[in-house]
Design a protein around this motif. Structure first.
Motif, short mmCIF file in Angstrom:
data_model
loop_
_atom_site.label_atom_id
_atom_site.label_comp_id
_atom_site.label_asym_id
_atom_site.label_seq_id
_atom_site.Cartn_x
_atom_site.Cartn_y
_atom_site.Cartn_z
N ARG A 140 0.82 -1.22 0.00
CA ARG A 140 0.00 0.00 0.00
C ARG A 140 0.85 1.26 0.00
NH1 ARG A 140 -5.45 -0.24 1.62
NH2 ARG A 140 -6.08 -2.36 2.06
N LEU A 141 2.00 1.20 0.67
CA LEU A 141 2.79 2.41 0.86
C LEU A 141 3.61 2.79 -0.38
CD1 LEU A 141 4.25 1.71 4.43
CD2 LEU A 141 2.50 3.39 3.86
N ARG A 142 4.06 1.78 -1.12
CA ARG A 142 5.05 2.04 -2.17
C ARG A 142 4.52 3.00 -3.26
NH1 ARG A 142 3.37 0.63 -6.75
NH2 ARG A 142 4.75 2.12 -7.75
N GLY A 143 5.44 3.83 -3.68
CA GLY A 143 5.10 4.73 -4.78
C GLY A 143 4.31 5.97 -4.35
N LYS A 144 3.98 6.06 -3.05
CA LYS A 144 3.22 7.24 -2.60
C LYS A 144 4.13 8.15 -1.78
CE LYS A 144 -1.06 4.64 -2.26
NZ LYS A 144 -1.53 3.62 -1.34
N TRP A 145 4.26 9.37 -2.23
CA TRP A 145 5.08 10.32 -1.45
C TRP A 145 4.41 10.59 -0.13
CZ3 TRP A 145 9.92 11.56 -2.44
CH2 TRP A 145 10.39 11.40 -3.73
N LEU A 167 9.75 8.58 -0.03
CA LEU A 167 9.13 7.64 -0.96
C LEU A 167 9.41 6.19 -0.54
CD1 LEU A 167 7.58 7.44 -3.69
CD2 LEU A 167 9.82 7.21 -4.78
N PRO A 168 8.41 5.47 -0.05
CA PRO A 168 8.61 4.04 0.20
C PRO A 168 8.62 3.29 -1.13
CG PRO A 168 6.72 4.92 1.46
CD PRO A 168 7.07 5.93 0.40
#
Ligand code: URA
Length: 276
Positions: A222-227, A241-242
């Motif tokens: 869920r976290l990846r790619g979301k600043w 950024l994860p």
């Protein structure tokens, strides 16, 4: 039959709760075994008793545990030591001298950082593996080599543009997931590490790093790619950024596509910030 995803979710919940070691093949209900050691008033000790009824527990929503109770003083010591450091050199000395984390006793080396201190990008991984432990530098094994190639794909390198560390400074034996206690101690130093290195952006490599640094139970999927914004104790805020851990990408090459989008997003953010 229990669905595979449910079992995976249960396992993840155990790991999130700090249960990352299996000590037996068969589960033991300690509540039941405690009552069976106490004789019922109308029963002589040692008499046969009916098997205890399985305990029904309501479903539990995972929440991030507060500082683990077995070592709050060590975590506080780490925080105070880290806060007192005014430079990266002082921080490195403080970490090398810190005896509070048991991982240090089994590790060959303290793995502090690699790359360029003060670089616009700071990568925070999870923990040193065997190669890193041997060489005393983060991300020098196969996953580190993949990470280097990924940065090269957007024209960046650890010799010029990237500063690299981990949330843990010592290799956990057998590369097991670090416990919450071990994470909390090292995290005090890692947060100060970011404050002192002053990167323009932070990249969190993998779920363990992302969860620890962002203090969330949300998974990397869920976290990846979301600043998001990393808020530090000195009041500074760093765009963060994860992204997937390169070791995961080695096991799951199809996910490299998403990581490529993350690299492009990183490049774009650095340009917006005037850092490229
Ligand atoms: N994996 C990490 O998270 N960090 C390293 O330094 C090496 C492998």
């Amino acid at each position: 039959m229990i669905a595979r995803e449910d079992l995976a979710a249960l396992l993840k919940w155990y790991v999130d709760s700090g249960l990352d070691e299996t000590i037996g093949d068969v589960p033991v209900d300690r509540f039941a075994s405690r009552t069976s050691m106490v004789s019922a008033p109308d029963q002589p000790a040692g008499a046969e008793r009916a098997a205890p009824r399985p305990i029904e527990r309501p479903p539990v929503t995972p929440v991030r545990a507060p500082v683990p109770i077995e070592s709050p003083q060590l975590v506080e010591d780490a925080r105070q030591l880290a806060r007192a450091c005014a430079s990266l050199a002082e921080l490195e000395t403080a970490i090398r001298g810190f005896e509070g984390c048991a991982l240090k006793r089994t590790a060959k080396n303290t793995v502090f950082a690699d790359g360029v201190a003060g670089a616009p990008v700071m990568v925070v991984g999870e923990a040193p593996g065997a190669d890193e432990d041997r060489m005393g530098k983060p991300f020098v094994g196969v996953s580190g080599q993949l990470m280097d190639r990924m940065f090269e794909a957007i024209g960046m390198s650890r010799e010029r543009d990237v500063y690299i560390t981990n949330i843990l400074f010592w290799r956990p034996p057998g590369n097991r997931t670090p416990t919450l206690a071990e994470q909390a101690m090292c995290l005090a130093f890692t947060r100060r590490h970011v404050e002192l290195a002053k990167p323009k952006v932070v990249v969190l490599a993998g779920g363990t790093s992302a969860k620890a640094m962002l203090d969330t139970t949300e998974g990397i999927m869920r976290l990846r790619g979301k600043w998001t914004t990393l808020r530090l104790d000195d009041g500074s805020e760093v765009p963060t950024l994860p992204t997937f851990h390169p070791a995961y990408l080695l096991r799951t090459p199809a996910s490299k596509r998403q990581s490529w989008y993350d690299l492009l997003a990183l490049d774009k953010k650095l340009r917006e910030l005037g850092a490229r």
